[in-house]
Enzyme design. Structure first.
Site, PDB file in Angstrom:
ATOM      1  N   CYS A  97       0.860  -1.186   0.000  1.00 29.24           N
ATOM      2  CA  CYS A  97       0.000   0.000   0.000  1.00 29.24           C
ATOM      3  C   CYS A  97       0.895   1.234   0.000  1.00 29.24           C
ATOM      4  O   CYS A  97       2.081   1.134  -0.320  1.00 29.24           O
ATOM      5  CB  CYS A  97      -0.993  -0.014   1.161  1.00 29.24           C
ATOM      6  SG  CYS A  97      -0.298   0.318   2.784  1.00 29.24           S
ATOM      7  N   ARG A 138      -3.520  -0.296   5.503  1.00 28.45           N
ATOM      8  CA  ARG A 138      -4.059  -1.441   4.761  1.00 28.45           C
ATOM      9  C   ARG A 138      -3.122  -2.634   4.670  1.00 28.45           C
ATOM     10  O   ARG A 138      -3.506  -3.761   5.005  1.00 28.45           O
ATOM     11  CB  ARG A 138      -4.460  -1.005   3.342  1.00 28.45           C
ATOM     12  CG  ARG A 138      -5.628  -0.061   3.314  1.00 28.45           C
ATOM     13  CD  ARG A 138      -5.848   0.503   1.934  1.00 28.45           C
ATOM     14  NE  ARG A 138      -4.748   1.400   1.574  1.00 28.45           N
ATOM     15  CZ  ARG A 138      -4.643   2.041   0.432  1.00 28.45           C
ATOM     16  NH1 ARG A 138      -5.550   1.853  -0.509  1.00 28.45           N
ATOM     17  NH2 ARG A 138      -3.646   2.858   0.193  1.00 28.45           N
ATOM     18  N   ASP A 178      -8.679   3.297   1.352  1.00 34.64           N
ATOM     19  CA  ASP A 178      -7.662   3.731   2.312  1.00 34.64           C
ATOM     20  C   ASP A 178      -8.352   4.463   3.462  1.00 34.64           C
ATOM     21  O   ASP A 178      -8.936   5.520   3.259  1.00 34.64           O
ATOM     22  CB  ASP A 178      -6.661   4.662   1.621  1.00 34.64           C
ATOM     23  CG  ASP A 178      -5.463   4.992   2.490  1.00 34.64           C
ATOM     24  OD1 ASP A 178      -5.458   4.614   3.682  1.00 34.64           O
ATOM     25  OD2 ASP A 178      -4.530   5.624   1.969  1.00 34.64           O
TER      26      ASP A 178
END
Length: 151
Positions: free
Chosen positions: A7, A13, A117
């Site tokens: 990420c 994440r 996100d």
């Protein structure tokens, strides 16, 4: 099999995905790690990510430092799973020789879209991302089992 989740900052994440995968995985010789495209040196897992991983998986990742993505990590992984198509495309643009092992997490398990996100959001935003990741990783584990002929 080495799986690498990617990420942006490796504080929300991808570190949640790594923790979920490694907690749920029962397959031998299969493990996950994670890294970020653009980490802040010395940054740790976000408070809400660490809270949800602790509450749901009984794992403490609160002191985990963000890891910067490297060429060696990409080349050493058997499967690279990004949180967004944009991240996948950047990797493929820079490293076309690994195109057969780079996908978005959703793409790999047959779902459209990107993993949202939650950065900067409240706990409920993180909970939605955690729940989404858990469902996707359940599907990922099932796919790996099928590919290995286990089920």
């Amino acid at each position: 099999m080495k799986i690498l989740f990617v990420c942006t900052g490796n504080t929300c994440r991808s570190c949640m995905a790594e923790a979920i995968f490694n907690k749920l995985n029962t397959l031998e010789d299969v493990s996950a790690s994670s890294a970020g495209f653009s980490i802040v040196k010395g940054s740790k897992t976000s408070k809400n990510s660490a809270l949800l991983v602790k509450e749901n998986l009984d794992c403490d990742i609160s002191k985990r430092e963000a890891v910067q993505l490297t060429k060696e990590m990409l080349e050493g992984a058997d499967l690279v799973l990004t949180m967004t198509a944009y991240m996948r495309d950047i990797i493929l643009g820079r490293f076309p020789n690994i195109k057969n092992k780079v996908y978005t997490l959703k793409q790999y398990v047959g779902v459209k879209g990107d993993v949202a996100d939650p950065y900067g959001g409240d706990v409920s935003a993180y909970q939605k991302t955690f729940d989404s990741l858990k469902n996707l990783i359940d599907a990922l584990l099932h796919k790996i089992e099928e590919d290995k002929g286990i089920i």
